[in-house]
Design an enzyme around this catalytic site. Structure first.
Site, PDB file in Angstrom:
ATOM      1  N   LEU A 223       0.814  -1.213   0.000  1.00 16.56           N
ATOM      2  CA  LEU A 223       0.000   0.000   0.000  1.00 16.56           C
ATOM      3  C   LEU A 223       0.850   1.266   0.000  1.00 16.56           C
ATOM      4  O   LEU A 223       1.655   1.498   0.900  1.00 16.56           O
ATOM      5  CB  LEU A 223      -0.931  -0.006   1.216  1.00 16.56           C
ATOM      6  N   HIS A 224       0.637   2.088  -1.015  1.00 15.89           N
ATOM      7  CA  HIS A 224       1.365   3.349  -1.133  1.00 15.89           C
ATOM      8  C   HIS A 224       0.613   4.297  -2.051  1.00 15.89           C
ATOM      9  O   HIS A 224      -0.167   3.881  -2.901  1.00 15.89           O
ATOM     10  CB  HIS A 224       2.781   3.115  -1.673  1.00 15.89           C
TER      11      HIS A 224
END
Length: 455
Positions: A223-224
């Site tokens: 997740l980014h």
């Protein structure tokens, strides 16, 4: 590296790191902020981007505003060879109705990490593939913490900003929520909040936060989000929108007013902060459950219009500038697509293009760009319309399907002769017989069959 020894290796599992270890894992400063630092309207901002002094003298707490700290830390990373290349970009603006801007960034096309292959929007995190626990300590720019409204109830959570080793522009960085939890590339309420908070803290109308889902040009399943500055305004902010059926503060834009369809939300009042985040998350959550790829583009925009001309620029700079989220549902891209002319991701769908070859950069036209986006990203009108009906139901807390018109409603308002004429037109339609080439084409996948090349 964050994952270079036995203790940090535990961070790729469901077991979190000891708090005292994570706190000392990097020399990066902490950016501590308060919700009172938020700037809703850039046109009426007070001078809030000043050194912080909340009486906190703890080691590592930043006393610098977000914009300045982000730039200082990004520049400092150059000394440690944190980047794959030095930025050496050219720009041009394309003639046409959408006011597109294009960057030439050959090094990014040649030197960035090879994108991974994905088959679904939701794929489990894989510790054996590249992820952000493998970042070098020097690539971590800062940790994020909200003093008066904690980002998480878990004291072990660490939310960081790291350099993007293959940047598009100055200060291009990665926002990584709960890095120690090793979450897959699916937006969470916390990730949405971080995107909104940083948009409200960065006092620059050229600052953007971006998100690409899996099958929507994301290259890493950890997740980014991205944050960066772009030297040209997206013409999205000047366009007329339409309301999302009867939902308050929810809008859509679609061709020909823009080159692809999007759901749009805007934060116009601090009291709507929670509702704004909630609407964005409900939208992306629904798209994720439908296995529908999507891209998000956060920017500052003038108040959304549903009347007046299709395009109206605020040349005098008198209108408010509010944080605005554009969510682009798009066709799923199965497999990793190597850089060719350009890859339509969040920034590109907003009209900010990156070309990887000098040939395409010099020869590209708006018509060529629109054609590529139509072939590789745009949803069919009927598919997007069905998403609009369902999202309106979700945001209004109605049962799914309530907004969709029944088959009978399609004929409402037509006279009997008109219905007979419509029926006759369908009965008289005879589909042509498929040719040998048609049958051959149907055996190929769309991306293999439809390609665009600029000569």
């Amino acid at each position: 590296m964050l994952g270079s020894n036995t203790r940090t290796q535990r961070s790729v599992s469901s077991v979190q790191l000891p708090a005292e270890f994570i706190a000392s894992a990097s020399a990066a400063p902490h950016f501590n902020y308060l919700t009172k630092d938020f700037v809703i309207d850039l046109r009426r901002k007070e001078n809030k981007e000043t050194p912080q002094d909340n009486g906190d003298e703890r080691r590592g707490v930043s006393k610098t505003g977000l914009k300045d700290l982000l730039h200082q830390r990004w520049e400092a990373a150059k000394k440690f060879d944190a980047f794959n290349y030095s930025l050496n970009c050219m720009y041009r603006c394309l003639d046409g109705q959408y006011e597109l801007s294009m960057q030439l960034n050959i090094e990014r096309g040649d030197l960035r990490r090879k994108p991974m292959h994905f088959k679904n929007i939701k794929e489990p995190f894989n510790s054996h593939r590249f992820n952000f626990t493998k970042l070098n300590d020097r690539e971590v720019m800062m940790y994020l913490k909200c003093e008066d409204d904690p980002l998480s109830d878990d004291p072990l959570d660490r939310h960081l900003v790291a350099v993007n080793a293959s940047p598009l522009e100055r200060d291009h960085s990665l926002i990584i929520p709960s890095v120690n939890k090793c979450l897959p590339q699916v937006l969470t309420p916390l990730a949405v909040r971080l995107a909104v908070d940083l948009m409200l803290l960065a006092q620059d109308d050229g600052f953007h936060v971006l998100f690409n889902s899996l099958l929507g040009q994301a290259s890493v399943n950890h997740l980014h989000l991205h944050c960066l500055y772009w030297p040209y305004d997206s013409d999205l902010i000047n366009r007329k929108h339409e309301s999302l059926h009867d939902v308050e503060n929810a809008y859509v834009i679609r061709p020909p007013r823009w080159l692809c369809s999007a759901f749009v939300f805007q934060l116009t009042d601090v009291n709507l902060y929670s509702k704004f985040k909630e609407n964005i998350f409900k939208c992306v959550e629904y798209l994720t459950t439908q296995n529908q790829a999507h891209n998000l583009f956060f920017t500052r925009a003038q108040p959304i219009r549903v009347t007046g001309p299709d395009r109206e620029e605020d040349r005098k700079g008198l209108r408010p500038q509010y944080v605005t989220a554009y969510i682009f549902p798009r066709t799923n891209m199965i497999g990793a697509k190597p850089p060719n002319n350009f890859n339509p991701a969040a920034n590109e769908l907003a009209g900010n293009l990156t070309a990887y070859t000098i040939r395409f950069f010099e020869a590209a036209t708006e018509q060529a760009v629109v054609r590529i986006i139509e072939e590789e990203a745009s949803l069919a009108d009927d598919v997007f319309q069905n998403l609009c009906f369902d999202l309106a139901d979700i945001l209004s807390a109605r049962p799914l399907g309530t907004s969709r018109p029944s088959k009978n409603s399609l004929l409402e308002g037509l006279t009997s002769p008109e219905i007979d004429e419509l029926r006759d037109s369908f009965q008289s339609f005879m589909p042509r017989s498929p040719t040998i080439r048609d049958r051959k084409d149907r055996t190929q996948s769309a991306p293999e069959r439809v390609q665009f090349h600029v000569s």
